[in-house]
Design a protein around this motif. Structure first.
Motif, PDB file in Angstrom:
ATOM      1  N   LEU A   1      47.310   8.841   4.752  1.00  0.00           N
ATOM      2  CA  LEU A   1      48.043   9.691   3.815  1.00  0.00           C
ATOM      3  C   LEU A   1      47.553  11.121   3.975  1.00  0.00           C
ATOM      4  CD1 LEU A   1      47.717   7.491   0.588  1.00  0.00           C
ATOM      5  CD2 LEU A   1      49.649   7.533   2.165  1.00  0.00           C
ATOM      6  N   ASP A   2      48.469  12.093   3.940  1.00  0.00           N
ATOM      7  CA  ASP A   2      48.027  13.481   3.998  1.00  0.00           C
ATOM      8  C   ASP A   2      47.817  14.016   2.586  1.00  0.00           C
ATOM      9  OD1 ASP A   2      50.539  14.178   2.968  1.00  0.00           O
ATOM     10  OD2 ASP A   2      51.344  14.747   4.918  1.00  0.00           O
ATOM     11  N   ILE A   3      47.457  15.274   2.482  1.00  0.00           N
ATOM     12  CA  ILE A   3      47.120  15.858   1.184  1.00  0.00           C
ATOM     13  C   ILE A   3      48.307  15.804   0.230  1.00  0.00           C
ATOM     14  CG2 ILE A   3      46.620  18.076   0.071  1.00  0.00           C
ATOM     15  CD1 ILE A   3      44.600  18.602   2.321  1.00  0.00           C
ATOM     16  N   ASN A   4      49.504  16.059   0.719  1.00  0.00           N
ATOM     17  CA  ASN A   4      50.685  16.002  -0.143  1.00  0.00           C
ATOM     18  C   ASN A   4      50.960  14.580  -0.621  1.00  0.00           C
ATOM     19  OD1 ASN A   4      51.242  18.777  -0.026  1.00  0.00           O
ATOM     20  ND2 ASN A   4      52.416  18.549   1.874  1.00  0.00           N
ATOM     21  N   ASP A   5      50.726  13.603   0.251  1.00  0.00           N
ATOM     22  CA  ASP A   5      50.911  12.203  -0.146  1.00  0.00           C
ATOM     23  C   ASP A   5      49.975  11.834  -1.295  1.00  0.00           C
ATOM     24  OD1 ASP A   5      52.827  11.744   1.859  1.00  0.00           O
ATOM     25  OD2 ASP A   5      51.277  11.199   3.322  1.00  0.00           O
ATOM     26  N   ILE A   6      48.718  12.254  -1.167  1.00  0.00           N
ATOM     27  CA  ILE A   6      47.725  11.943  -2.205  1.00  0.00           C
ATOM     28  C   ILE A   6      48.093  12.617  -3.522  1.00  0.00           C
ATOM     29  CG2 ILE A   6      45.311  12.213  -2.884  1.00  0.00           C
ATOM     30  CD1 ILE A   6      45.747  10.089  -0.789  1.00  0.00           C
ATOM     31  N   ALA A   7      48.528  13.864  -3.449  1.00  0.00           N
ATOM     32  CA  ALA A   7      48.946  14.561  -4.663  1.00  0.00           C
ATOM     33  C   ALA A   7      50.125  13.839  -5.315  1.00  0.00           C
ATOM     34  CB  ALA A   7      49.313  16.006  -4.332  1.00  0.00           C
ATOM     35  N   GLY A   8      51.056  13.354  -4.497  1.00  0.00           N
ATOM     36  CA  GLY A   8      52.177  12.605  -5.035  1.00  0.00           C
ATOM     37  C   GLY A   8      51.737  11.312  -5.692  1.00  0.00           C
ATOM     38  N   LEU A   9      50.754  10.621  -5.082  1.00  0.00           N
ATOM     39  CA  LEU A   9      50.243   9.383  -5.662  1.00  0.00           C
ATOM     40  C   LEU A   9      49.598   9.649  -7.018  1.00  0.00           C
ATOM     41  CD1 LEU A   9      49.580   6.364  -5.453  1.00  0.00           C
ATOM     42  CD2 LEU A   9      47.549   6.976  -4.123  1.00  0.00           C
ATOM     43  N   ALA A  10      48.928  10.800  -7.157  1.00  0.00           N
ATOM     44  CA  ALA A  10      48.264  11.131  -8.420  1.00  0.00           C
ATOM     45  C   ALA A  10      49.248  11.223  -9.581  1.00  0.00           C
ATOM     46  CB  ALA A  10      47.511  12.454  -8.280  1.00  0.00           C
ATOM     47  N   LEU A  11      50.520  11.456  -9.283  1.00  0.00           N
ATOM     48  CA  LEU A  11      51.529  11.597 -10.331  1.00  0.00           C
ATOM     49  C   LEU A  11      52.118  10.256 -10.757  1.00  0.00           C
ATOM     50  CD1 LEU A  11      53.449  14.719  -8.964  1.00  0.00           C
ATOM     51  CD2 LEU A  11      51.598  14.651 -10.649  1.00  0.00           C
ATOM     52  N   GLU A  12      51.812   9.190 -10.016  1.00  0.00           N
ATOM     53  CA  GLU A  12      52.343   7.877 -10.381  1.00  0.00           C
ATOM     54  C   GLU A  12      51.751   7.424 -11.716  1.00  0.00           C
ATOM     55  OE1 GLU A  12      54.670   6.127  -8.853  1.00  0.00           O
ATOM     56  OE2 GLU A  12      54.913   7.711  -7.326  1.00  0.00           O
ATOM     57  N   PRO A  13      52.553   6.763 -12.558  1.00  0.00           N
ATOM     58  CA  PRO A  13      52.076   6.406 -13.902  1.00  0.00           C
ATOM     59  C   PRO A  13      50.898   5.442 -13.922  1.00  0.00           C
ATOM     60  CG  PRO A  13      54.219   5.393 -13.422  1.00  0.00           C
ATOM     61  CD  PRO A  13      53.959   6.387 -12.339  1.00  0.00           C
ATOM     62  N   ASP A  14      50.752   4.608 -12.873  1.00  0.00           N
ATOM     63  CA  ASP A  14      49.654   3.640 -12.864  1.00  0.00           C
ATOM     64  C   ASP A  14      48.476   4.106 -12.022  1.00  0.00           C
ATOM     65  OD1 ASP A  14      50.943   3.431 -10.466  1.00  0.00           O
ATOM     66  OD2 ASP A  14      51.126   1.244 -10.478  1.00  0.00           O
ATOM     67  N   ALA A  15      48.472   5.377 -11.593  1.00  0.00           N
ATOM     68  CA  ALA A  15      47.354   5.914 -10.813  1.00  0.00           C
ATOM     69  C   ALA A  15      46.306   6.523 -11.744  1.00  0.00           C
ATOM     70  CB  ALA A  15      47.853   6.973  -9.832  1.00  0.00           C
ATOM     71  N   GLU A  16      45.042   6.343 -11.366  1.00  0.00           N
ATOM     72  CA  GLU A  16      43.939   6.951 -12.107  1.00  0.00           C
ATOM     73  C   GLU A  16      43.521   8.227 -11.378  1.00  0.00           C
ATOM     74  OE1 GLU A  16      39.313   6.042 -13.516  1.00  0.00           O
ATOM     75  OE2 GLU A  16      40.536   4.451 -12.634  1.00  0.00           O
ATOM     76  N   ALA A  17      43.857   9.372 -11.953  1.00  0.00           N
ATOM     77  CA  ALA A  17      43.603  10.647 -11.294  1.00  0.00           C
ATOM     78  C   ALA A  17      42.952  11.621 -12.274  1.00  0.00           C
ATOM     79  CB  ALA A  17      44.901  11.243 -10.751  1.00  0.00           C
ATOM     80  N   ARG A  18      42.104  12.490 -11.723  1.00  0.00           N
ATOM     81  CA  ARG A  18      41.407  13.494 -12.534  1.00  0.00           C
ATOM     82  C   ARG A  18      41.415  14.826 -11.806  1.00  0.00           C
ATOM     83  NH1 ARG A  18      35.747  11.001 -12.481  1.00  0.00           N
ATOM     84  NH2 ARG A  18      36.582  10.082 -10.569  1.00  0.00           N
ATOM     85  N   LEU A  19      41.538  15.891 -12.572  1.00  0.00           N
ATOM     86  CA  LEU A  19      41.385  17.244 -12.051  1.00  0.00           C
ATOM     87  C   LEU A  19      40.059  17.809 -12.536  1.00  0.00           C
ATOM     88  CD1 LEU A  19      44.793  19.157 -12.350  1.00  0.00           C
ATOM     89  CD2 LEU A  19      43.352  18.992 -10.315  1.00  0.00           C
TER      90      LEU A  19
END
Length: 355
Positions: A36-54
């Protein structure tokens, strides 16, 4: 799949000199293209079941301050990020994207059941999550861009902006990781990563169950072991069969009980899922759910199978079936064994989208 890293085809020296002792940089060890490239990862972070932090790093004279945001992210938040000093962390990428599991092929000496997750960190120049330490082994694979890592010692932690940061870290080594580099960081080692350019780092973190937890699962009084001590299996110079919890590995577990009790305790502990990543039950699936954790082992002439924290006992004649399922993550060949398949389905092992 990434082939086994050359340094790990024979790991005697690594085990003796580095494993759980000191950080090690393996330069250009992984000639790979990130799945996955950087844009793919950023897109995954927006998925409702993804655990993401800024994580935002604020620099003031000689001091740094950090602020964590782990509320729901949206596209406008990511498109309005500043040019520097932020980090986006996405947990359990291997659970969301099947192809990411192939990264584990680079580390065949690590039992797959011991891997906790593959986390991806995207950072703008200057981005960091601060000086910290982990209680487990971690391999940091550089995907895109470059990141500087400082390693050393530190013991005093404070909670700042939702992060556990070291206040007394003393760094004695500096590494700059470029695409394909792998940095191994042992448990308890202070480390501090700072992005030099927009970059991605793939973090493979291992599990380190508490002995007190394993004791309870083995039917032993938890007071008989150090409550804070963790179990970290010794590194062995061999390739593991996917899913297999073998007798040699269990021998290093310091609990005064039988091999069978150790196996059941470890199997239940290492296959448990996070509540938000617990698969639903699907009786018609043939492909293992990407969130499901599977393992198996032999004890007292019986086959123990573990799935998502559950355990069941079968005849040893079913070992080839569960071994193939753990290796391929799909029930291939002849018709599935009904009893084994039904139990795994009730434990949430299968994905109904891939029948």
């Amino acid at each position: 799949m990434i082939p086994a890293l050359p340094e790990f085809n024979s790991v005697d020296r690594f085990a003796a000199e580095r494993w759980q002792k000191q950080p090690t940089l393996l330069a250009r060890a992984a000639p790979w293209q990130p799945p996955l490239d950087i844009n793919d990862i950023a897109g995954l972070a927006l998925e409702p079941d993804a655990e993401a932090r800024l994580i935002f790093r604020q620099r003031h004279e000689q001091s740094d301050y950090y602020k964590r945001r782990n509320a729901s992210l949206d596209e406008s938040t990511l498109t309005q990020l500043p040019e520097r000093d932020w980090t986006l962390l996405v947990q359990d990428v291997d659970k969301h994207v099947r192809e990411v599991r192939a990264l584990l092929g680079a580390f065949p000496f690590v039992p797959d059941w011991l891997v906790d997750d593959i986390m991806v960190s995207i950072a703008a120049p200057g981005g960091s999550v601060g000086p910290h330490r982990d209680s487990y082994d971690v391999f940091l694979l550089q995907g895109e861009g470059s990141r500087e890592w400082r390693t050393g010692i530190g013991h005093t932690e404070i909670n700042e902006g939702g992060l556990n940061l070291l206040t007394d870290a003393i760094f004695n080594k500096t590494f700059v990781c470029e695409p394909g580099d792998v940095l191994y960081v042992p448990p308890g080692n202070a480390h501090f990563g700072i992005a030099e350019t927009l970059c991605s780092t793939w973090s493979i973190g291992l599990q380190a169950p508490l002995l007190s937890e394993l004791a309870l699962l083995a039917g032993i009084r938890a007071e008989s072991v150090d409550r804070d001590q963790q179990w970290r299996p010794a590194l062995q110079d061999r390739h593991y069969a996917p899913g297999l919890i073998d007798a040699t590995t269990l021998a290093s577990l310091p609990l005064d009980t039988s091999h069978a009790n150790k196996l059941q305790a470890v199997g239940r502990a290492v296959t448990r899922c996070k509540p938000e990543l617990t698969p639903a039950t699907h009786t018609n699936g043939l492909t293992v759910h990407p969130w499901a954790r599977l393992a198996y082992g032999i004890a007292e002439h019986a086959l123990w199978v573990f799935a998502n924290g559950h355990a069941a006992c079968f005849g040893v004649d079913r070992q080839p079936s569960i071994a193939a399922l753990c290796a391929q993550r799909h029930w291939c060949g002849s018709k599935p064994d009904p009893e084994l398949h039904d139990w795994l389905a009730r434990a949430g092992a299968f994905d109904s989208d891939f029948t």
